[in-house]
Design a protein around this motif. Structure first.
Motif, PDB file in Angstrom:
ATOM      1  N   SER A 192      -2.051   0.530   8.173  1.00  0.00           N
ATOM      2  CA  SER A 192      -2.207  -0.165   6.893  1.00  0.00           C
ATOM      3  C   SER A 192      -3.072   0.618   5.918  1.00  0.00           C
ATOM      4  O   SER A 192      -2.937   0.472   4.705  1.00  0.00           O
ATOM      5  CB  SER A 192      -2.838  -1.545   7.126  1.00  0.00           C
ATOM      6  N   HIS A 197       4.722  -9.112   2.582  1.00  0.00           N
ATOM      7  CA  HIS A 197       3.259  -9.070   2.534  1.00  0.00           C
ATOM      8  C   HIS A 197       2.729 -10.490   2.631  1.00  0.00           C
ATOM      9  O   HIS A 197       3.307 -11.425   2.093  1.00  0.00           O
ATOM     10  CB  HIS A 197       2.787  -8.425   1.235  1.00  0.00           C
ATOM     11  N   GLN A 248       4.796  -0.614   9.150  1.00  0.00           N
ATOM     12  CA  GLN A 248       3.332  -0.603   9.197  1.00  0.00           C
ATOM     13  C   GLN A 248       2.835  -1.283  10.470  1.00  0.00           C
ATOM     14  O   GLN A 248       3.396  -2.260  10.939  1.00  0.00           O
ATOM     15  CB  GLN A 248       2.767  -1.335   7.977  1.00  0.00           C
ATOM     16  N   GLU A 286       6.111  -4.946   8.846  1.00  0.00           N
ATOM     17  CA  GLU A 286       4.822  -4.801   9.534  1.00  0.00           C
ATOM     18  C   GLU A 286       4.928  -5.368  10.941  1.00  0.00           C
ATOM     19  O   GLU A 286       5.492  -6.438  11.167  1.00  0.00           O
ATOM     20  CB  GLU A 286       3.707  -5.528   8.774  1.00  0.00           C
ATOM     21  N   SER A 331      -0.524   2.815   3.850  1.00  0.00           N
ATOM     22  CA  SER A 331       0.791   2.300   3.441  1.00  0.00           C
ATOM     23  C   SER A 331       0.966   2.322   1.928  1.00  0.00           C
ATOM     24  O   SER A 331       2.071   2.555   1.420  1.00  0.00           O
ATOM     25  CB  SER A 331       0.989   0.883   3.970  1.00  0.00           C
TER      26      SER A 331
END
Length: 1310
Positions: free
Chosen positions: A347, A167, A220, A365, A350
């Motif tokens: 997103s 992230h 994602q 992602e 998710s």
């Protein structure tokens, strides 16, 4: 074709065996390379690789995705590895493989006889057939615009995506959303850097840092980023034996769009809806080896099921249950918990998916295409190389398009529209799609194919998105608060244009939304004004259109301080022009039934006409010109474009090299007009010239400035000149043209009857080149001609001829690196017709004899106005000869330079002002910094630099004289010889005597006006002796002493400067005394490798009257008080020394005082208050920041601030305090070591009892908290311009300016 397909499949299926068993790798690589199947870089990498298997992997990577290359590899393998190929294709091998697989498979004794019968004798046979079915099903796909039965091979289009497995932080996400063009590509690439965050499909199930293999992978990606396409490639590669071999024996694909259509009770087998032919083997593997099964669930965000725990989960994979329950149990691992999962989602869903998945899971992602991948996609899409080249160059030139092409679906839209355009217009670029039209196609595509679950009409969605986008633009937000988004949309999680972003905040998780990129937010903002009520939209737009003196300025500080809002709004205006295009308005009406009123377009046309009416008053040039061209291009209205271009007149784009996209836009605008008045343009590549070529003949006059032109590009230039183009000026810079190319250009431009200025840059200026150039000049009535070269073998570095108003021509010569053996040749080149006005010889080491020859020759040049010579050694004879030459010639400027330590001076310059008075400047000594050496001998336009060995720092002396009858009687040579001797005696007992002799000579020198002394260590002796000249030399107005190496304990301070000034208001003379100590932040050399601690006093500057008291002033007293202040500010005796210094200042008639300290302590505050009370002459005292931007901002302790505020100082004295002050009310900071955000700049003004505090904002406009980083390492200094560190606010504005040498502004550096 069938055999080709067989060869391709063979290479795919036997990839692992071929990598392991092929022995003759290099012959394969050689054949592939020679047939154009391998790029040079790949071939070189294969040659450099030592491991045979790694070589084969590189070959497979190179042919991956291209069937033609795979089949060629297959034919080579048959030729080079015949035995291996025979073994791999033999039936015996296939039977052996099948038998081996049978042994490895688990026992099926528990399976039903029906299953055994359907599976046959070889269990692997059904799996092989299943893979073959998947290969057939997944090796092609339908595009959004495919006709019935029209399919595209998967491997012809699939391009590797950027995938990360972490992230991102809020600031990283904002950076991705805001960056554009090349910066955006670099930002995306940095996300896949060396921190291990990047991954690939092959690595999805690799162990993590703790050695755990994930059971489920979240993949994602936002709408259009290629999730489904990636899933199709995963299944296809597994079926071809290229992916997950040995890891998964079965891959099952579930599409959530199809699952939404199911109802009733279903088990896992029924969810799969697999063929009855493969159902038995799939059922058996799910029963016996679920750990070898991979489920791929595509489009989780599109599921209509809630997947909560309200329904009863099935007990196993084969027990029917409601669809929602079966799918939920599979995701949660309640059934088939040993199997593996890949789940794709946007997103927006998710976080919900992550809560469902159990066991070890990983987050990945898709960020889109890298810059390299975009290029590869274009190559795959366009089979025509020329078409690819044109399309990719065009997109690369457009910052907006090159940014959004990182989104795969937009990349496809751009390629599709380009291909269609070229097919319809046969390669004519004039009517290419605008950026706005690409965005419109993208919006239409997502609404049609990615909004199946939308619960509102498209027009309602567009209106809400447009309003949301405008709100964010006005607040300068790219990350939008969840509350605002839900207010704008009833269900933002189903909107494909929005992305969801989660970030940790304290003990919770904050949800934010954004558009895919800032450019989409700008597009929807523009759409907002078009679909809003006419009058309301017009008023909004008129208030927000950028206009004003600084709006388009090139100065970043002015942009930041005055019109940052308007600059940010410019892309919105471009989109408004694009949406006002007739084709765009028609598209909006047809697709969304929205009628676009002409009010907005009329408003835009009026606004752009007002800009042209006031264009001369705008400080704009580059930014404004490019912006206008962009707006006209987006509007794509030939009639209006012609009107604007006609009112433009001469289009001046000469102050900068135009971008590729500017060339495309300019070409379109010019082609809209039959003729234009003129064009002045600078281009730095031949490609840009080719783009503009069709439009240039329409210019009534053309001025070309070309850079980096190579011999291969000359034909392109000549084709422009031949094409009925009227050229009045041509400059070719930074090039190394051969003599042949030089001849070509001169031959062609000789036909240009309007040519007035020509400047050429060639590789070598030979005698032939000079003769040809002079012959060309004689035939042409040209006002200015220049010839330049960067080659040491040239007979001169530059030659320029200029004609004055009377038509007389003058010649300027610049020679770089001229040595003794070339002097005679250069002199012979001068004839009676060559009237030299300027001669510069630099970077040379001419002997005294050559020096004499040159002076003798140029003494006959009666038009000579400027001469600059570089010699090996400046001896006393050279100085005398040079001065004698100057006295006889009416020369405006003469310079003599040397880099030899044995010279009596390093520079001697004489300059005459407009009134004819001469001033003399002598520099004795040598600059220790190699960059300064280069700055002296190398002009800015690019002559070659010469390697210089860095010199040890020596004392340097700079003297300035004004000319008078007495000046000629000064013993200049004697002064220089004494200094030359003195610098060799620094550690000698003879030093004091020689120093006094030098000072005596200087003191008796008439009209000495300025003295600058650079010494290794500015000790007490140097300081006192030099300052005493102020009393003995009445004409001396400026004294500067600068320390070259800091850190010596004997050093008094780093810099001392004294300047005599005149107070015109009071009609009296003033002294300005400044003492500075360099810090670790200063760009200076320190004695030790580690800089010493910062001093207790940075700067003290005093303004004193020129009185009889000052004539008897003992400089040693103040120097003794200042010396301890150079020590560490943590010195325990610091308070005592501070008090002694301030007490000493009580007795001086100070009028104004500046003190810069690193920290305002109680001791400093008390001393300042006492000084103001005791020294009644002080009218202004400034504490904190001074006039120099180079000093770090001092810190103000709260206790010291309160002492000053409560002091009630004299009302006739102003105290200004500036620095960093902690804004917290409790637990206040005592320093600014970590650049804390709470420490903010402040200005405090105290006059008597009146106290005023000023806390400047970070910018001159407000912005939301989302735009400001909340982290503790926030540095507010980054948000202030240097202009905020203002000068002394005196009426005459003459207070203590930094000396020229400190600012790097030496006359000889010019």
């Amino acid at each position: 074709m069938a055999s080709n397909r067989h060869g391709v499949q063979f290479v795919d299926e036997h990839r692992t065996e071929l990598i392991q068993r092929v022995t003759n790798v290099m012959p394969l690589a050689d054949e592939l390379h020679s047939n154009g199947m391998l790029h040079n870089e790949t071939y070189n990498n294969i040659r450099a690789e030592r491991n045979r298997e790694e070589k084969m992997r590189l070959i497979f990577d190179a042919v991956s995705g291209v069937d033609k290359k795979k089949y060629f590899l297959y034919t080579l393998l048959q030729k080079i590895e015949p035995h291996l190929m025979k073994e791999l294709v033999s039936p015996l091998s296939e039977n052996n493989t099948g038998t081996h697989m049978k042994r490895l498979l688990p026992s099926t004794s528990g399976a039903s006889s029906e299953i055994q019968e359907k599976r046959g004798r070889f269990p692997g046979q059904n799996i092989s057939e299943y893979k073959e079915t998947l290969r057939t099903k997944y090796d092609t796909f339908e595009e959004y615009n495919s006709l019935p039965g029209e399919e595209v091979p998967l491997t012809d289009r699939y391009t590797k995506l950027l995938i990360v497995q972490r992230h991102r932080k809020k600031e990283e996400k904002e950076q991705e959303l805001r960056s554009r063009g090349q910066e955006h590509s670099e930002v995306l690439s940095s996300r896949c850097g060396k921190d291990g965050s990047s991954t690939s499909v092959e690595q999805l199930f690799h162990p993590d840092d703790r050695g755990r293999i994930p059971k489920a992978v979240i993949l994602q990606g936002d709408a259009g980023y290629g999730k489904s396409f990636t899933v199709q490639k995963i299944v296809y590669d597994w079926a071809c034996g290229n992916l997950f071999q040995g890891q998964f024996e079965l891959v099952l694909h579930l599409k959530c769009k199809e699952l939404n259509l199911l109802s009733g009770e279903k088990n896992v087998m029924q969810l799969l809806d697999c063929s009855s032919e493969f159902a038995p083997v799939i059922e058996e593997m799910l029963s016996n080896t679920p750990q070898k099964v991979l489920f791929i669930i595509d489009g989780f965000d599109e599921l209509k099921f809630s997947l909560d725990d309200n329904t009863t989960s099935p007990t196993d994979a084969f027990t029917p249950a409601p669809v929602e329950a079966t799918l939920s149990a599979l995701l949660k691992g309640r059934i088939l918990h040993n199997s593996f999962l890949i789940v794709t989602t946007r997103s927006t869903a998710s976080d919900k998916l992550s809560k469902l998945l159990q066991g070890p899971k990983s987050f990945t992602e898709i960020l889109g295409f890298s810059e390299t991948a975009v290029m590869e996609y274009f190559q795959r899409f366009f089979t025509d190389t020329q078409l690819y080249d044109e399309a990719y160059k065009y997109v690369k030139a457009d910052i907006m398009l090159s940014t959004v092409c990182s989104i795969p679906v937009i990349c496809w839209i751009v390629c599709t529209t380009f291909r269609e355009h070229f097919e319809d217009s046969k390669g004519n670029m004039k009517g290419l799609e605008t950026t706005t039209s690409i965005f419109l196609h993208f919006v239409s595509l997502l609404l049609k194919h990615h909004c199946q679950g939308l619960n509102q009409p498209a027009i309602t969605l567009l209106r809400s998105l447009a309003k949301l986008a405008e709100r964010g633009i006005l607040k300068k937000q790219v990350l939008l608060e969840e509350k605002c988004v839900w207010e704008a949309s009833s269900d933002p999680t189903s909107v494909p244009f929005l992305c969801k972003f989660l970030r940790k905040k304290k003990t919770g998780v904050e949800t934010m939304f954004s558009f895919m990129h800032l450019s989409f937010q700008e597009f929807f903002t523009a759409l907002h004004y078009l679909i809003t009520d006419d009058e309301e939209a017009r008023k909004k737009l008129e208030n927000r259109l950028p206009y004003g003196h600084h709006t388009f300025t090139d100065k970043p500080d002015e942009l930041k301080r005055s019109n940052m809002y308007y600059i940010d709004f410019l892309p919105v205006v471009e989109f408004l022009f694009g949406l006002s295009n007739s084709e765009a308005t028609k598209f909006i009406m047809q697709h969304y039934n929205i009628s676009v009123s002409p009010t907005i377009r009329a408003c835009l046309e009026t606004w752009i006409q007002e800009i042209f009416d006031n264009k001369n008053d705008l400080n704009c040039n580059a930014n404004l010109d490019q912006f206008i061209l962009a707006c006209l291009y987006e509007l794509h209205d030939e009639q209006f474009v012609e009107k604007v271009i006609r009112s433009w007149g001469l289009i001046d784009l000469s102050n900068y090299f135009v971008h590729d996209m500017t060339c495309w836009m300019l070409k379109y605008c010019i082609l809209c007009c039959p003729r234009i008045k003129g064009l002045d343009i600078s281009v730095d590549t031949a490609e840009k010239l080719k783009i503009l070529q069709p439009a240039l003949p329409r210019c009534e006059q053309l001025r070309l400035r070309l850079c980096n032109l190579e011999d291969a590009d000359v034909d392109s230039l000549i084709s422009v000149l031949e094409d009925k183009t009227v050229v009045t000026k041509i400059r070719i810079m930074g090039s190394s043209l051969s003599e042949q190319s030089f001849q070509k250009i001169l031959t062609e431009v000789s036909n240009q009857h309007s040519l007035q200025h020509i400047s050429l840059s060639v590789q070598t200026i030979t005698s032939t080149v000079v003769a040809t150039f002079l012959q060309f000049i004689q035939k042409k009535e040209i006002d200015k001609a220049e010839l330049k070269s960067c080659d040491k073998d040239s007979c001169c570095s530059s030659l320029s001829i200029q004609r004055d108003k009377e038509g007389n021509r003058s010649y300027r010569f610049t020679l770089c690196g001229l040595e003794d053996d070339g002097v005679d040749g250069w002199i012979s080149a001068l004839d009676e017709t060559t009237l030299v006005t300027e001669l510069t010889i630099m970077g040379s080491s001419l002997s005294e004899q050559s020096f004499q020859k040159i002076l003798t020759e140029v003494s006959n040049q009666h038009l000579l106005q400027h001469i600059s010579l570089s010699v090996k050694t400046i001896t006393s004879t050279v100085v005398a000869t040079f001065l004698q030459f100057i006295q006889k010639k009416e020369i405006d400027k003469a310079e003599l330079k040397s880099c030899d330590k044995d010279s009596c001076c390093s520079s001697l310059s004489i300059q005459r002002d407009k009134e004819g008075n001469r001033s003399y400047r002598i520099i004795a000594g040598y600059f220790h910094h190699p960059e300064i050496i280069k700055m002296i001998i190398v002009p800015s336009w690019g002559l070659p630099s010469y390697e210089k060995t860095p010199m040890e720092p020596d004392p340097a002396l700079s003297l300035s004289f004004s000319e008078s009858t007495e000046t000629s009687g000064a013993d200049w040579v004697g002064i220089l010889q004494r200094f030359h001797t003195l610098k060799r005696l620094t550690q000698s007992p003879e030093f004091p005597g020689e120093m006094e002799a030098l000072l005596s000579s200087l003191g008796s020198t008439p009209h000495l006006t300025e003295l600058t002394l650079e010494v290794t260590c500015l000790n007490m002796s140097w300081a006192v002796w030099t300052l005493s000249l102020l009393h003995t030399c009445p004409g001396l107005a400026v004294i500067r002493m600068i320390e070259q190496i800091c850190g010596d304990e004997q050093s008094v301070c780093s810099c001392i400067s004294i300047e005599k000034i005149e107070d015109e208001i009071a009609s009296r003379g003033l002294y300005t005394l400044s003492f500075r100590n360099f810090t670790a932040h200063s760009d200076v050399i320190f004695k030790d490798s580690t800089p010493p601690p910062d001093p207790a006093l940075n700067t003290i500057t005093l303004m004193l009257p020129q009185s009889s008291e000052m004539s008897s002033f003992d400089w040693k007293d103040i120097l003794l008080k200042l010396h301890p202040m150079k020590n560490n500010k943590e010195n325990p005796t610091l308070d005592e020394h501070q008090g002694a210094l301030l007490t000493f200042l009580h007795s001086l008639p100070i009028q104004k005082l500046l003190i810069e300290v690193p920290c305002l302590t109680d001791t400093w505050a008390q001393g300042i208050v006492s000084l103001i009370e005791m020294c009644l002459s002080i009218k202004q005292l400034r504490l904190g920041e001074g006039t120099g931007w180079w000093w770090p901002c001092g810190f103000l302790l709260e206790s010291g601030v309160q002492l000053l505020k409560n002091s009630k100082i004299r009302s006739d004295c102003t105290l200004l305090v500036k620095g960093l002050r902690c804004k917290k009310t409790t637990d206040q900071c005592t320093d600014n070591k970590n650049n804390r955000r709470c420490n903010r700049r402040i200005t405090i003004t105290i006059e008597g009892e009146a106290v005023q505090e000023d806390w400047p904002d970070l910018f001159d406009y407000e912005f939301s908290d989302d735009f400001v980083d909340d982290s503790d390492d926030y540095n507010c200094d980054d948000y202030y311009s240097d202009d905020e560190v203002s000068d002394w606010d005196t009426e005459d504005n003459t207070m203590a300016r930094p000396p020229e040498d400190e600012k790097g502004g030496d006359e000889d550096a010019g």
